[in-house]
Motif scaffolding. Structure first.
Motif, PDB file in Angstrom:
ATOM      1  N   CYS A   1       0.839  -1.196   0.000  1.00  0.00           N
ATOM      2  CA  CYS A   1       0.000   0.000   0.000  1.00  0.00           C
ATOM      3  C   CYS A   1       0.873   1.245   0.000  1.00  0.00           C
ATOM      4  O   CYS A   1       1.655   1.475   0.933  1.00  0.00           O
ATOM      5  CB  CYS A   1      -0.915  -0.012   1.220  1.00  0.00           C
ATOM      6  N   LEU A   2       0.765   2.036  -1.059  1.00  0.00           N
ATOM      7  CA  LEU A   2       1.542   3.262  -1.191  1.00  0.00           C
ATOM      8  C   LEU A   2       0.674   4.475  -0.871  1.00  0.00           C
ATOM      9  O   LEU A   2      -0.546   4.431  -1.015  1.00  0.00           O
ATOM     10  CB  LEU A   2       2.074   3.406  -2.618  1.00  0.00           C
TER      11      LEU A   2
ATOM     12  N   ASN B   1       3.919   7.186 -12.518  1.00  0.00           N
ATOM     13  CA  ASN B   1       3.931   8.227 -11.494  1.00  0.00           C
ATOM     14  C   ASN B   1       3.088   7.842 -10.280  1.00  0.00           C
ATOM     15  O   ASN B   1       3.134   8.526  -9.261  1.00  0.00           O
ATOM     16  CB  ASN B   1       3.414   9.543 -12.076  1.00  0.00           C
ATOM     17  N   TRP B   2       2.312   6.778 -10.410  1.00  0.00           N
ATOM     18  CA  TRP B   2       1.534   6.251  -9.275  1.00  0.00           C
ATOM     19  C   TRP B   2       2.347   5.180  -8.535  1.00  0.00           C
ATOM     20  O   TRP B   2       2.288   5.088  -7.330  1.00  0.00           O
ATOM     21  CB  TRP B   2       0.223   5.669  -9.769  1.00  0.00           C
ATOM     22  N   SER B   3       3.077   4.372  -9.321  1.00  0.00           N
ATOM     23  CA  SER B   3       3.930   3.338  -8.744  1.00  0.00           C
ATOM     24  C   SER B   3       5.007   2.988  -9.765  1.00  0.00           C
ATOM     25  O   SER B   3       4.697   2.732 -10.937  1.00  0.00           O
ATOM     26  CB  SER B   3       3.121   2.084  -8.391  1.00  0.00           C
ATOM     27  N   SER B   4       6.242   2.938  -9.333  1.00  0.00           N
ATOM     28  CA  SER B   4       7.351   2.633 -10.253  1.00  0.00           C
ATOM     29  C   SER B   4       7.258   1.215 -10.794  1.00  0.00           C
ATOM     30  O   SER B   4       7.866   0.899 -11.823  1.00  0.00           O
ATOM     31  CB  SER B   4       8.690   2.834  -9.542  1.00  0.00           C
ATOM     32  N   ALA B   5       6.478   0.354 -10.131  1.00  0.00           N
ATOM     33  CA  ALA B   5       6.342  -1.039 -10.568  1.00  0.00           C
ATOM     34  C   ALA B   5       5.412  -1.189 -11.762  1.00  0.00           C
ATOM     35  O   ALA B   5       5.266  -2.296 -12.293  1.00  0.00           O
ATOM     36  CB  ALA B   5       5.837  -1.901  -9.417  1.00  0.00           C
ATOM     37  N   MET B   6       4.793  -0.116 -12.219  1.00  0.00           N
ATOM     38  CA  MET B   6       3.799  -0.215 -13.283  1.00  0.00           C
ATOM     39  C   MET B   6       4.399  -0.306 -14.678  1.00  0.00           C
ATOM     40  O   MET B   6       3.680  -0.557 -15.656  1.00  0.00           O
ATOM     41  CB  MET B   6       2.845   0.979 -13.218  1.00  0.00           C
ATOM     42  N   ALA B   7       5.707  -0.076 -14.831  1.00  0.00           N
ATOM     43  CA  ALA B   7       6.351  -0.151 -16.147  1.00  0.00           C
ATOM     44  C   ALA B   7       7.751  -0.718 -16.007  1.00  0.00           C
ATOM     45  O   ALA B   7       8.376  -0.601 -14.937  1.00  0.00           O
ATOM     46  CB  ALA B   7       6.402   1.233 -16.793  1.00  0.00           C
TER      47      ALA B   7
ATOM     48  N   PRO C   1      -2.319   0.788  -4.528  1.00  0.00           N
ATOM     49  CA  PRO C   1      -1.569  -0.467  -4.459  1.00  0.00           C
ATOM     50  C   PRO C   1      -0.333  -0.422  -5.369  1.00  0.00           C
ATOM     51  O   PRO C   1      -0.399   0.115  -6.481  1.00  0.00           O
ATOM     52  CB  PRO C   1      -2.571  -1.514  -4.946  1.00  0.00           C
ATOM     53  N   ALA C   2       0.749  -1.006  -4.928  1.00  0.00           N
ATOM     54  CA  ALA C   2       2.003  -0.939  -5.682  1.00  0.00           C
ATOM     55  C   ALA C   2       1.885  -1.544  -7.075  1.00  0.00           C
ATOM     56  O   ALA C   2       2.559  -1.097  -8.013  1.00  0.00           O
ATOM     57  CB  ALA C   2       3.109  -1.646  -4.898  1.00  0.00           C
ATOM     58  N   GLY C   3       1.040  -2.533  -7.248  1.00  0.00           N
ATOM     59  CA  GLY C   3       0.899  -3.192  -8.541  1.00  0.00           C
ATOM     60  C   GLY C   3      -0.320  -2.781  -9.329  1.00  0.00           C
ATOM     61  O   GLY C   3      -0.714  -3.466 -10.266  1.00  0.00           O
ATOM     62  N   GLY C   4      -0.947  -1.662  -8.956  1.00  0.00           N
ATOM     63  CA  GLY C   4      -2.140  -1.216  -9.665  1.00  0.00           C
ATOM     64  C   GLY C   4      -3.388  -1.429  -8.832  1.00  0.00           C
ATOM     65  O   GLY C   4      -3.424  -2.259  -7.910  1.00  0.00           O
ATOM     66  N   ILE C   5      -4.449  -0.688  -9.163  1.00  0.00           N
ATOM     67  CA  ILE C   5      -5.666  -0.724  -8.360  1.00  0.00           C
ATOM     68  C   ILE C   5      -6.291  -2.120  -8.339  1.00  0.00           C
ATOM     69  O   ILE C   5      -6.988  -2.494  -7.397  1.00  0.00           O
ATOM     70  CB  ILE C   5      -6.686   0.310  -8.890  1.00  0.00           C
TER      71      ILE C   5
END
Length: 460
Positions: A72-73, A326-332, A202-206
């Motif tokens: 949880c970010l 920009n929401w979570s660095s893990a998204m790309a 969430p770190a991996g997306g909603i």
């Protein structure tokens, strides 16, 4: 049995599973989460629109934090409006308000706002439409400057035909004065969701919220995707059976209680015997707005530092963009990024029927013209169509929706929940609250735990 595996249905299923109940969740799509799901395309993850999680309910926040744990970010909000070739901070900041719009426009906005307040003091305004509400709250200059174009782009109908209830809920508690005060001191906007400076993500997306809920349910029960509701049998206002389709197979499923978050109109049309004519006529007045999400993958580490950008002008076909990284660095993947563009539309119109290639080309063209990217940086794309993404809140929607809901409320073992199911403007926390409330109602009515067992599925 729970019909629909969006956040509302999954939250209900999680609560019932934790209480030791036997539950089956069925979902027509191939994945859970509904609009709040995350797509993974070649290592690029993106949501179906930028979904922030904000709630004033500490119990819901604790519930979500407990699901996500270390994933949880807390993400700072940085949003802008692109309008008339300029960029405006949202919420307002003093420099942007004065120098971005120009002194004369700012003076006109404030003068119009003050004049409107005088008119309101002399005569109580009649607020029916979005236009009524915004003009009353901000003045007509601000309405014409920003709200008109963006609202009509989002909903596809005139602002005079959009219910004031939607915008009142969407930016609840916000006035021009609140926005201006917030521009000078962030403390003033602390309790207004529209002005929130940060949100949970969430770190991996909603979609991680839905995935974690599914995991809890499947520890003891079943979640069946690609399974659509074909028919809901009932007798004397009691549901007796649900016919489901999975591929070419039809199944009958029976349970003691039923929770539905599928679109309200879908549930009503599935009833067998059919609902009375007057109820069906009321349901026929309810409509949904559809969504197409066009994502372009970029061979660059980052394009912007924003969480959102709103694009109200009709000349640009999409209404909002965001950069998931920009929401979570893990998204790309490392060194890459992507931009998600949201096209609001109706099924069958030019946007919905456009090919993936046409939508991608249009997205790239407009992003390039605005100076965000160049065509040679594009290394991939993905287009997702989302039918019935949002209930369409026309000025008369409430009387029709309430008529249908009042009828369904007569069913002894049916609980209707969620945004689409209740035809209400629900944020994620509200949707989850409705599912949890339905689950708790069932537990109160029948508090003794049932044996955990597989629900009956019989071929027909």
């Amino acid at each position: 049995m729970i019909l629909g595996a969006g956040l509302a249905g999954l939250a209900a299923g999680c609560v019932l599973t934790r209480a030791g109940r036997s539950v089956t969740v069925v979902e027509g799509g191939s994945a859970v989460g509904g609009l709040s799901r995350t797509i993974d395309h070649d290592g690029f993850r993106f949501d179906l629109g930028g979904h922030r999680f904000i709630t004033k309910d500490r119990a819901i926040e604790d519930f979500v934090r407990g699901l996500l744990r270390d994933d949880c970010l807390v993400v700072p909000r940085t949003s802008q409006i692109h309008m008339r070739g300029r960029y405006f901070d949202y919420p307002l900041t003093p420099a942007n308000a004065v120098f971005g719009m120009g002194l004369s426009t700012t003076a006109r906005i404030i003068a119009d706002y003050l004049a409107q307040n005088v008119r309101n003091a002399l005569r109580r305004p009649s607020l029916v439409s979005l236009e009524d509400w915004v003009v009353n709250r901000f003045g007509r200059t601000m309405f014409d400057l920003y709200f008109r174009e963006y609202s009509e782009k989002v909903w596809g109908i005139g602002c005079g035909d959009i219910s004031e209830e939607w915008v009142a809920r969407r930016i609840e508690g916000l006035s021009l004065w609140a926005a201006i005060k917030n521009a000078f001191t962030k403390r003033s906007g602390r309790d207004i969701n529209t002005l929130a400076d940060a949100f949970l993500y969430p770190a991996g997306g909603i979609g991680m919220i839905a995935d974690r809920l599914r995991d809890e349910i499947e520890a003891r029960n079943a979640v069946r995707t690609d399974t659509r509701v074909c028919r809901v049998d009932h007798d004397d206002f009691t549901i007796t059976n649900v016919m489901l389709r999975n591929g070419s197979d039809l199944y009958n499923a029976a349970g003691a209680d039923y929770i539905s978050s599928i679109p309200l109109t879908t549930l009503l049309s599935s009833l067998h015997p059919a609902a009375p004519e007057e109820i069906r006529q009321a349901a026929a007045q309810l409509a949904y707005r559809d969504l197409v999400v066009s994502t372009v993958m970029i061979d660059r580490d980052r394009v912007t530092d924003l969480t959102w950008m709103y694009l109200p002008e009709q000349a640009i076909p999409f209404g909002r963009i965001h950069e998931p990284k920009n929401w979570s660095s893990a998204m790309a993947p490392a060194g890459k990024t992507h931009i998600v563009a949201e096209y609001f539309c109706f099924q069958g119109d030019g946007i919905w029927n456009a090919s993936d290639e046409e939508l991608t080309a249009g997205t790239v063209k407009h992003l390039s013209r605005m100076g965000f990217i160049t065509e040679r940086e594009v290394i991939g794309s993905c287009v997702v169509r989302v039918p019935r993404a949002y209930p369409l809140f026309t000025v008369n929607y409430r009387k029709y929706a309430d008529k249908v809901l009042d009828y369904l409320g007569r069913f002894r073992n049916l609980h209707v929940i969620g945004r689409g199911g209740m035809f209400r403007y629900h944020n994620m926390d509200h949707a989850m609250e409705s599912g949890i409330a339905a689950a708790n109602d069932i537990l109160r009515i029948s508090p003794a735990p049932e044996p955990v067992r597989e629900p009956l599925f019989a071929g027909v």
